[in-house]
Design a protein around this motif. Sequence first.
Motif, PDB file in Angstrom:
ATOM      1  N   ASN A 140       0.821  -1.215   0.000  1.00 57.54           N
ATOM      2  CA  ASN A 140       0.000   0.000   0.000  1.00 57.54           C
ATOM      3  C   ASN A 140       0.853   1.262   0.000  1.00 57.54           C
ATOM      4  O   ASN A 140       0.395   2.333   0.394  1.00 57.54           O
ATOM      5  CB  ASN A 140      -0.919   0.004   1.233  1.00 57.54           C
ATOM      6  CG  ASN A 140      -1.946  -1.099   1.157  1.00 57.54           C
ATOM      7  OD1 ASN A 140      -2.559  -1.323   0.110  1.00 57.54           O
ATOM      8  ND2 ASN A 140      -2.150  -1.800   2.261  1.00 57.54           N
ATOM      9  N   ASP A 141       2.087   1.127  -0.451  1.00 56.86           N
ATOM     10  CA  ASP A 141       2.984   2.278  -0.514  1.00 56.86           C
ATOM     11  C   ASP A 141       2.403   3.343  -1.456  1.00 56.86           C
ATOM     12  O   ASP A 141       1.782   3.026  -2.480  1.00 56.86           O
ATOM     13  CB  ASP A 141       4.357   1.829  -1.020  1.00 56.86           C
ATOM     14  CG  ASP A 141       5.392   2.933  -0.937  1.00 56.86           C
ATOM     15  OD1 ASP A 141       6.053   3.049   0.105  1.00 56.86           O
ATOM     16  OD2 ASP A 141       5.536   3.695  -1.926  1.00 56.86           O
TER      17      ASP A 141
ATOM     18  N   LEU B  74       0.200   3.191  -5.016  1.00 53.22           N
ATOM     19  CA  LEU B  74      -1.181   3.679  -5.066  1.00 53.22           C
ATOM     20  C   LEU B  74      -1.339   4.869  -6.016  1.00 53.22           C
ATOM     21  O   LEU B  74      -2.341   4.978  -6.721  1.00 53.22           O
ATOM     22  CB  LEU B  74      -1.648   4.058  -3.662  1.00 53.22           C
ATOM     23  CG  LEU B  74      -1.707   2.924  -2.625  1.00 53.22           C
ATOM     24  CD1 LEU B  74      -2.201   3.446  -1.291  1.00 53.22           C
ATOM     25  CD2 LEU B  74      -2.589   1.777  -3.128  1.00 53.22           C
ATOM     26  N   ASP B  75      -0.345   5.746  -6.034  1.00 51.93           N
ATOM     27  CA  ASP B  75      -0.425   6.919  -6.905  1.00 51.93           C
ATOM     28  C   ASP B  75      -0.377   6.516  -8.381  1.00 51.93           C
ATOM     29  O   ASP B  75      -1.041   7.141  -9.224  1.00 51.93           O
ATOM     30  CB  ASP B  75       0.721   7.890  -6.597  1.00 51.93           C
ATOM     31  CG  ASP B  75       0.494   8.652  -5.298  1.00 51.93           C
ATOM     32  OD1 ASP B  75      -0.624   8.594  -4.767  1.00 51.93           O
ATOM     33  OD2 ASP B  75       1.450   9.305  -4.823  1.00 51.93           O
ATOM     34  N   GLN B  76       0.394   5.492  -8.684  1.00 53.74           N
ATOM     35  CA  GLN B  76       0.442   5.033 -10.080  1.00 53.74           C
ATOM     36  C   GLN B  76      -0.844   4.309 -10.468  1.00 53.74           C
ATOM     37  O   GLN B  76      -1.327   4.434 -11.594  1.00 53.74           O
ATOM     38  CB  GLN B  76       1.659   4.135 -10.298  1.00 53.74           C
ATOM     39  CG  GLN B  76       2.961   4.927 -10.260  1.00 53.74           C
ATOM     40  CD  GLN B  76       4.166   4.044 -10.451  1.00 53.74           C
ATOM     41  OE1 GLN B  76       4.575   3.778 -11.573  1.00 53.74           O
ATOM     42  NE2 GLN B  76       4.750   3.602  -9.353  1.00 53.74           N
ATOM     43  N   VAL B  77      -1.402   3.559  -9.544  1.00 49.81           N
ATOM     44  CA  VAL B  77      -2.678   2.893  -9.813  1.00 49.81           C
ATOM     45  C   VAL B  77      -3.753   3.929 -10.114  1.00 49.81           C
ATOM     46  O   VAL B  77      -4.531   3.779 -11.070  1.00 49.81           O
ATOM     47  CB  VAL B  77      -3.093   1.992  -8.637  1.00 49.81           C
ATOM     48  CG1 VAL B  77      -4.521   1.485  -8.823  1.00 49.81           C
ATOM     49  CG2 VAL B  77      -2.135   0.810  -8.502  1.00 49.81           C
TER      50      VAL B  77
ATOM     51  N   ALA C  55      -1.063  -4.512  -9.640  1.00 46.30           N
ATOM     52  CA  ALA C  55      -2.037  -3.505  -9.206  1.00 46.30           C
ATOM     53  C   ALA C  55      -2.531  -2.641 -10.360  1.00 46.30           C
ATOM     54  O   ALA C  55      -3.729  -2.334 -10.441  1.00 46.30           O
ATOM     55  CB  ALA C  55      -1.419  -2.627  -8.119  1.00 46.30           C
ATOM     56  N   VAL C  56      -1.634  -2.249 -11.268  1.00 48.32           N
ATOM     57  CA  VAL C  56      -2.084  -1.386 -12.370  1.00 48.32           C
ATOM     58  C   VAL C  56      -2.988  -2.152 -13.337  1.00 48.32           C
ATOM     59  O   VAL C  56      -3.810  -1.546 -14.037  1.00 48.32           O
ATOM     60  CB  VAL C  56      -0.907  -0.740 -13.135  1.00 48.32           C
ATOM     61  CG1 VAL C  56      -0.135   0.208 -12.232  1.00 48.32           C
ATOM     62  CG2 VAL C  56       0.012  -1.776 -13.762  1.00 48.32           C
ATOM     63  N   ILE C  57      -2.864  -3.484 -13.347  1.00 47.79           N
ATOM     64  CA  ILE C  57      -3.744  -4.295 -14.190  1.00 47.79           C
ATOM     65  C   ILE C  57      -5.061  -4.583 -13.469  1.00 47.79           C
ATOM     66  O   ILE C  57      -6.145  -4.332 -14.004  1.00 47.79           O
ATOM     67  CB  ILE C  57      -3.047  -5.614 -14.592  1.00 47.79           C
ATOM     68  CG1 ILE C  57      -1.840  -5.321 -15.478  1.00 47.79           C
ATOM     69  CG2 ILE C  57      -4.021  -6.546 -15.315  1.00 47.79           C
ATOM     70  CD1 ILE C  57      -0.927  -6.511 -15.715  1.00 47.79           C
TER      71      ILE C  57
ATOM     72  N   ASN D 155       8.753  -5.359  -5.402  1.00 47.45           N
ATOM     73  CA  ASN D 155       8.023  -4.088  -5.490  1.00 47.45           C
ATOM     74  C   ASN D 155       7.394  -3.925  -6.868  1.00 47.45           C
ATOM     75  O   ASN D 155       6.237  -3.497  -7.006  1.00 47.45           O
ATOM     76  CB  ASN D 155       8.971  -2.915  -5.242  1.00 47.45           C
ATOM     77  CG  ASN D 155       9.621  -2.934  -3.877  1.00 47.45           C
ATOM     78  OD1 ASN D 155       9.132  -3.590  -2.951  1.00 47.45           O
ATOM     79  ND2 ASN D 155      10.729  -2.239  -3.735  1.00 47.45           N
ATOM     80  N   THR D 156       8.150  -4.266  -7.901  1.00 48.72           N
ATOM     81  CA  THR D 156       7.688  -4.088  -9.267  1.00 48.72           C
ATOM     82  C   THR D 156       6.564  -5.061  -9.602  1.00 48.72           C
ATOM     83  O   THR D 156       5.633  -4.727 -10.345  1.00 48.72           O
ATOM     84  CB  THR D 156       8.864  -4.257 -10.251  1.00 48.72           C
ATOM     85  OG1 THR D 156       9.989  -3.504  -9.792  1.00 48.72           O
ATOM     86  CG2 THR D 156       8.484  -3.767 -11.639  1.00 48.72           C
TER      87      THR D 156
END
Length: 328
Positions: free
Chosen positions: A97-98, A102-105, A170-172, A163-164
Amino acid sequence: MSNKKQLVLDAFNNKATERVPVGFWFHFAENELGSSYEVPAYRQQNLEGHKKFVKEFQPDFVKLMSDGYFFEPETAKFLKGIKSAEDLFNLKPISENDKWILDQVSLVKELTNDFGKDLFTAYNVFAPATAFKWGVGGDKKLAELIKENQDAVFYALSVISQNTQVLAKAVIKEGHADGIYLSVQSIQDVSVGPDLYSEVISPSEIAVLTAASSVGGTNILHVCGYEGAKNNLSNFKNYPAKVINFASVVEGVSLKDGKKIFKNKAVIGGFANTKEGLLYKGSREDIQAETKKLLADAGKTGIILGADCTVPKDIDWQRLEWVREAAK
């Protein structure tokens, strides 16, 4: 599903298409290497740039740029401060939840909500080794650290990969991107040859692609030839990606031969991406002649016309349309 999305997915799957898709991309933030946490305007520039490009150019598909979020800030800070390879064992993964994740999601979600139903989208993600070498000071320093303590470098890359992987999934899943666009590059130091690359570097990259695939991602592997960087393409021939974007001009490898190297997977490329290249400075006639020449050589199945890497952000979009016109 929109006609363009189906067109691109068919091309990705080596199916016959009514025309060859075209895909070009460039950075939208004033300084893509800068941090959105230091200059919040970069995020808005990125968002607005994507939306303007989609509305005005109507691309066949979109590589979602990660301008302002290239590398995780705390990891980058840690890597800059190491005194020896042994210090790498102190690197810890960030929380799922870093804020960086979250900002990129939320960035991706805003863009896919805007045009993701109509266009295939893949979010730009850098390979762990790229983040690592940016943090420690370059390819030569990474090579020195491998020589000093190979296990420590492998450990650090596995942490960055964790991390990656979280970001990719998450972005998917939450951001609704169709996949990731993973940028990899051979280490630009002769001491890190194919065998050492496969042993130390590849596992961290393959893990990211595998994670993205596990949540339904249709993923693009970018073998980056930015600023003339050379790659051993065979290093990446077995990577689990649907599509390969390699620097055909920099490598001197045709799209046709690239398909052979990558076991007939769909490929993206054909044009140089620099300001000295035909795409940036050539005439309409020359660009369209080159387009037809590329397709005459490579065929039209599993071929997506694009560039070696990101094209200059000030390029006239009409030049990209000339390629699409000729590809029809």
